[in-house]
Design a protein around this motif. Structure first.
Motif, PDB file in Angstrom:
ATOM      1  N   ALA A  38       0.860  -0.976  -0.355  1.00  0.00           N
ATOM      2  CA  ALA A  38      -0.028  -0.351  -0.009  1.00  0.00           C
ATOM      3  C   ALA A  38       0.874   1.557   0.658  1.00  0.00           C
ATOM      4  O   ALA A  38       2.042   1.565   0.590  1.00  0.00           O
ATOM      5  CB  ALA A  38      -1.451   0.517   1.056  1.00  0.00           C
ATOM      6  N   ALA A  39      -0.130   2.528  -0.691  1.00  0.00           N
ATOM      7  CA  ALA A  39       1.051   3.820  -0.766  1.00  0.00           C
ATOM      8  C   ALA A  39       0.635   5.201  -0.324  1.00  0.00           C
ATOM      9  O   ALA A  39      -0.948   5.069   0.148  1.00  0.00           O
ATOM     10  CB  ALA A  39       1.554   4.348  -2.071  1.00  0.00           C
ATOM     11  N   SER A  40       0.825   5.464  -0.097  1.00  0.00           N
ATOM     12  CA  SER A  40       0.287   7.547   0.541  1.00  0.00           C
ATOM     13  C   SER A  40       0.841   7.953  -0.755  1.00  0.00           C
ATOM     14  O   SER A  40       1.901   7.693  -1.151  1.00  0.00           O
ATOM     15  CB  SER A  40       0.915   7.313   1.573  1.00  0.00           C
ATOM     16  N   ARG A  41      -0.233   8.971  -0.951  1.00  0.00           N
ATOM     17  CA  ARG A  41       0.680   9.994  -1.653  1.00  0.00           C
ATOM     18  C   ARG A  41       2.115  10.878  -1.331  1.00  0.00           C
ATOM     19  O   ARG A  41       2.156  11.321  -1.965  1.00  0.00           O
ATOM     20  CB  ARG A  41      -0.751  11.414  -2.013  1.00  0.00           C
ATOM     21  N   LYS A  42       2.085  11.635  -0.468  1.00  0.00           N
ATOM     22  CA  LYS A  42       3.655  11.583  -0.343  1.00  0.00           C
ATOM     23  C   LYS A  42       4.609  11.226  -0.150  1.00  0.00           C
ATOM     24  O   LYS A  42       5.832  11.581  -0.614  1.00  0.00           O
ATOM     25  CB  LYS A  42       3.313  12.028   1.529  1.00  0.00           C
ATOM     26  N   GLY A  43       4.574   9.993  -0.244  1.00  0.00           N
ATOM     27  CA  GLY A  43       5.534   9.286  -0.627  1.00  0.00           C
ATOM     28  C   GLY A  43       5.794   7.640   0.356  1.00  0.00           C
ATOM     29  O   GLY A  43       6.653   7.010  -0.211  1.00  0.00           O
ATOM     30  N   GLU A  44       5.023   7.295   1.127  1.00  0.00           N
ATOM     31  CA  GLU A  44       5.405   6.372   2.085  1.00  0.00           C
ATOM     32  C   GLU A  44       4.111   4.818   1.430  1.00  0.00           C
ATOM     33  O   GLU A  44       3.560   5.345   1.011  1.00  0.00           O
ATOM     34  CB  GLU A  44       4.310   6.459   3.453  1.00  0.00           C
ATOM     35  N   VAL A  45       5.453   3.967   1.251  1.00  0.00           N
ATOM     36  CA  VAL A  45       5.599   2.753   0.961  1.00  0.00           C
ATOM     37  C   VAL A  45       5.403   1.235   1.750  1.00  0.00           C
ATOM     38  O   VAL A  45       6.514   1.668   2.335  1.00  0.00           O
ATOM     39  CB  VAL A  45       5.906   2.738  -0.431  1.00  0.00           C
ATOM     40  N   ILE A  46       4.459   0.469   1.844  1.00  0.00           N
ATOM     41  CA  ILE A  46       4.521  -0.540   3.719  1.00  0.00           C
ATOM     42  C   ILE A  46       4.132  -1.702   2.540  1.00  0.00           C
ATOM     43  O   ILE A  46       2.805  -2.023   1.433  1.00  0.00           O
ATOM     44  CB  ILE A  46       3.438   0.990   4.376  1.00  0.00           C
ATOM     45  N   ALA A  47       4.757  -2.440   3.194  1.00  0.00           N
ATOM     46  CA  ALA A  47       4.169  -4.060   2.837  1.00  0.00           C
ATOM     47  C   ALA A  47       3.812  -4.368   4.577  1.00  0.00           C
ATOM     48  O   ALA A  47       4.273  -4.517   4.755  1.00  0.00           O
ATOM     49  CB  ALA A  47       5.662  -4.828   2.397  1.00  0.00           C
ATOM     50  N   VAL A  68       5.811  -5.731   6.417  1.00  0.00           N
ATOM     51  CA  VAL A  68       6.820  -6.895   6.410  1.00  0.00           C
ATOM     52  C   VAL A  68       8.287  -5.260   6.299  1.00  0.00           C
ATOM     53  O   VAL A  68       9.154  -5.917   6.771  1.00  0.00           O
ATOM     54  CB  VAL A  68       6.524  -6.988   5.001  1.00  0.00           C
ATOM     55  N   TRP A  69       8.035  -4.053   5.419  1.00  0.00           N
ATOM     56  CA  TRP A  69       8.594  -3.459   5.154  1.00  0.00           C
ATOM     57  C   TRP A  69       8.452  -2.014   5.269  1.00  0.00           C
ATOM     58  O   TRP A  69       6.912  -2.205   4.685  1.00  0.00           O
ATOM     59  CB  TRP A  69       9.672  -3.601   4.503  1.00  0.00           C
ATOM     60  N   GLU A  70       8.884  -1.309   5.618  1.00  0.00           N
ATOM     61  CA  GLU A  70       8.159  -0.008   5.074  1.00  0.00           C
ATOM     62  C   GLU A  70       9.397   1.450   4.300  1.00  0.00           C
ATOM     63  O   GLU A  70      10.569   0.979   5.019  1.00  0.00           O
ATOM     64  CB  GLU A  70       8.278   1.002   5.845  1.00  0.00           C
ATOM     65  N   THR A  71       9.058   1.449   3.134  1.00  0.00           N
ATOM     66  CA  THR A  71      10.100   2.811   2.545  1.00  0.00           C
ATOM     67  C   THR A  71       9.664   4.076   2.400  1.00  0.00           C
ATOM     68  O   THR A  71       8.469   3.975   2.074  1.00  0.00           O
ATOM     69  CB  THR A  71      10.480   2.040   1.030  1.00  0.00           C
ATOM     70  N   ASP A  72       9.874   5.310   2.278  1.00  0.00           N
ATOM     71  CA  ASP A  72       9.847   6.452   1.891  1.00  0.00           C
ATOM     72  C   ASP A  72      10.874   6.931   1.132  1.00  0.00           C
ATOM     73  O   ASP A  72      11.487   7.200   0.979  1.00  0.00           O
ATOM     74  CB  ASP A  72       9.973   7.477   2.837  1.00  0.00           C
ATOM     75  N   THR A  73       9.952   7.485  -0.493  1.00  0.00           N
ATOM     76  CA  THR A  73      10.084   7.160  -1.913  1.00  0.00           C
ATOM     77  C   THR A  73      11.023   8.438  -2.132  1.00  0.00           C
ATOM     78  O   THR A  73      11.257   8.851  -2.767  1.00  0.00           O
ATOM     79  CB  THR A  73       9.416   6.834  -2.556  1.00  0.00           C
ATOM     80  N   ARG A  74      10.428   9.681  -1.253  1.00  0.00           N
ATOM     81  CA  ARG A  74      10.705  11.344  -1.645  1.00  0.00           C
ATOM     82  C   ARG A  74      12.321  11.226  -0.761  1.00  0.00           C
ATOM     83  O   ARG A  74      13.286  10.177  -0.241  1.00  0.00           O
ATOM     84  CB  ARG A  74      10.519  11.903  -0.037  1.00  0.00           C
ATOM     85  N   LEU A  75      12.939  11.869  -1.369  1.00  0.00           N
ATOM     86  CA  LEU A  75      14.627  12.058  -2.325  1.00  0.00           C
ATOM     87  C   LEU A  75      14.596  13.149  -0.813  1.00  0.00           C
ATOM     88  O   LEU A  75      15.555  12.144  -0.529  1.00  0.00           O
ATOM     89  CB  LEU A  75      15.107  13.287  -2.792  1.00  0.00           C
ATOM     90  N   ASN A  76      14.035  13.897  -0.102  1.00  0.00           N
ATOM     91  CA  ASN A  76      14.478  14.133   1.399  1.00  0.00           C
ATOM     92  C   ASN A  76      13.576  13.545   2.281  1.00  0.00           C
ATOM     93  O   ASN A  76      12.498  14.683   3.375  1.00  0.00           O
ATOM     94  CB  ASN A  76      13.902  15.864   0.955  1.00  0.00           C
ATOM     95  N   ALA A  77      13.263  12.323   2.512  1.00  0.00           N
ATOM     96  CA  ALA A  77      12.401  11.594   3.537  1.00  0.00           C
ATOM     97  C   ALA A  77      12.026  12.231   5.199  1.00  0.00           C
ATOM     98  O   ALA A  77      13.399  12.696   5.121  1.00  0.00           O
ATOM     99  CB  ALA A  77      12.538  10.575   3.503  1.00  0.00           C
ATOM    100  N   PRO A  78      11.268  12.905   5.496  1.00  0.00           N
ATOM    101  CA  PRO A  78      10.794  13.924   6.649  1.00  0.00           C
ATOM    102  C   PRO A  78      11.751  12.650   7.980  1.00  0.00           C
ATOM    103  O   PRO A  78      11.588  11.656   7.985  1.00  0.00           O
ATOM    104  CB  PRO A  78      10.262  13.423   6.576  1.00  0.00           C
ATOM    105  N   SER A  79      11.602  13.278   8.764  1.00  0.00           N
ATOM    106  CA  SER A  79      12.982  12.507   9.520  1.00  0.00           C
ATOM    107  C   SER A  79      12.059  12.197  11.070  1.00  0.00           C
ATOM    108  O   SER A  79      11.245  12.731  10.671  1.00  0.00           O
ATOM    109  CB  SER A  79      14.521  13.184  10.655  1.00  0.00           C
ATOM    110  N   LEU A  80      12.450  11.259  11.966  1.00  0.00           N
ATOM    111  CA  LEU A  80      11.653  11.220  12.789  1.00  0.00           C
ATOM    112  C   LEU A  80      11.064  12.570  13.249  1.00  0.00           C
ATOM    113  O   LEU A  80      10.088  12.256  13.763  1.00  0.00           O
ATOM    114  CB  LEU A  80      12.256  10.781  13.805  1.00  0.00           C
ATOM    115  N   PHE A  81      11.890  13.119  14.297  1.00  0.00           N
ATOM    116  CA  PHE A  81      11.708  14.241  14.729  1.00  0.00           C
ATOM    117  C   PHE A  81      10.350  15.748  14.241  1.00  0.00           C
ATOM    118  O   PHE A  81       9.864  16.122  14.326  1.00  0.00           O
ATOM    119  CB  PHE A  81      13.040  15.209  14.746  1.00  0.00           C
TER     120      PHE A  81
END
Length: 423
Positions: free
Chosen positions: A80-89, A98-111
């Motif tokens: 599944a994916a979100s518009r912002k760029g979050e993709v999760i299995a 199973v895993w999480e990925t952020d496709t954004r070139l400057n993915a946001p930090s935890l902060f």
């Protein structure tokens, strides 16, 4: 005497004119009211209750933006994916991540996430397509992105001419995508290298959406904003043939829209397509000859199962049509103007979602609604209750559910992914 007769005639004419105008205004008002009327849901006799198997938050959702993001399933994993760029299995049976990925070139930090400073977006909008051990997603930024199914690793991103607002397709060792600018692009699945691209004209006014291409029998089939089904040779990109699915008729700009935004459905030697303000048509895949046409209007994808085509039209009717003849089997008009999703076959039912977040389960053979489900406004499991204080809940349907064996998966505008079971 003459004056009195003239006066009487004038009065009668004035009354007749007023009456005629009132009647015309009444007709227009009635037509306008009917065009904008939204059907209220009728009470139904629920024969089987829908059960929630699991529920997870798959990123930040799509909000109120136009989107054709839809979950995809491979084996025991659902992506599944979100518009912002979050993709999760997720594990499709348990909902475990199973895993999480952020496709954004400057993915946001935890902060950034904790302080809600998470503004950058990849504008993902078309997909998910799973093939060749990868998943492929298009974006409004004019990119196609490939990730590994196994790890979520970002493998490549390819720039294409125009927004990708429909799912890419995979077949014969290649990936094909279409863009809102009228381009069709074929790429290598491992590198994103472009094999060829073609361009068709796009009217000044067209629907927000494009036809997802279909790779089949050495060709790339795609609908156009000019009411056509086109087939291009996969090895060269040359036009093999085109068939007119809809023709312009009407006086207003809206009436003259004839976009073919549905994905071509290939069954044997036939291709099935539907146009907005046009027709549902069966076309011979070799010659482009139209075998039959029936007058339906839709911008949603078709669903085929066991010789039957299921469609939701622009008015909100759900209809079953015999694929071989075009003869209507049944239609359900209970959901007028409720902006239904594409119909999906799940067990012995047809499932559609509407703009209020209701999911309707119709008997496949009759079209009668046998069950209905609406996601709760609150979910107190895990961390969800806390997040809901800071985010607007929007559980409206925007994409078709996805069925896999015993479970049905729905993703709502707020990003929530839910697995349902109909006993």
């Amino acid at each position: 005497m003459l004056f009195n007769n003239m006066k009487s005639s004038v009065i009668k004419l004035a009354l007749l004119t007023t009456l005629s105008t009132s009647m015309l205004m009444g007709c227009e008002t009635t037509e306008e009211n009917e065009a904008t009327r939204i059907a209220e849901l009728k009470p139904i006799n629920i024969t089987r209750d829908v059960e929630v198997e699991w529920r997870e938050q798959a990123g930040s959702g799509v909000e109120n933006y136009f989107s054709n993001l839809q979950p995809a399933i491979v084996g025991d994993v659902i992506f599944a994916a979100s518009r912002k760029g979050e993709v999760i299995a997720y594990n499709k049976l348990t909902g475990d991540t199973v895993w999480e990925t952020d496709t954004r070139l400057n993915a946001p930090s935890l902060f950034d996430k904790l302080t809600f400073d998470d503004k950058e977006t990849d504008k993902l909008s078309g997909g998910i397509t799973a093939a060749y051990k990868n998943i492929y997603i298009g974006s409004e930024n004019g990119e196609v992105i490939a990730l590994s199914q196994e790890s979520g690793e970002l493998l490549w991103r390819q720039k294409v001419p125009g927004e990708v607002v429909s799912a890419p397709d995979a077949g014969d060792g290649w990936i094909a995508t279409s863009t809102a600018s009228g381009h069709v692009i074929v790429m290598h699945p491992d590198s994103g290298e472009v094999r060829w691209q073609s361009e068709t004209s796009v009217p000044a006014l067209s629907l927000r959406g494009t036809s997802s291409p279909t790779i089949e029998s050495g060709g790339v089939l795609v609908g156009t904003a000019t009411g056509k089904l086109q087939v291009m040779l996969l090895d060269q990109g040359l036009l093999a043939w085109e068939a007119q699915i809809a023709v312009v008729k009407g006086t207003t700009e809206l009436e003259r829209l004839i976009d073919v935004d549905s994905k071509p459905v290939v069954i044997g030697a036939d291709v099935y397509m539907i146009a907005y303000n046009g027709n549902l048509a069966a076309v011979d895949i070799q010659s482009g000859r139209v075998k039959w046409k029936r007058e339906y209007s839709s911008y949603r994808n078709l669903t085929f199962d066991a010789g039957i085509i299921y469609l939701t039209d622009a008015k909100g009717f759900v209809t079953a049509v015999e694929a071989s003849t075009g003869v209507e089997k049944w239609t359900n008009n209970d959901f007028y103007n409720r902006r239904l999703s594409q119909p999906v076959v799940y067990k012995d039912t047809i499932v559609v979602g509407d703009f209020e977040g209701y999911y309707h389960f119709l008997d496949k053979n009759s079209g009668v609604e046998i069950s209905r489900y609406k996601l709760d406004d609150w979910d107190y499991s895990g961390f969800r209750w806390f997040v809901s204080w800071f985010t607007s809940e929007d559980r409206r349907a925007y994409t078709a559910p996805v069925a896999s064996e015993e479970l049905l998966y729905i993703q709502t505008r707020d990003g929530e992914l839910t697995a349902l079971r109909l006993p």
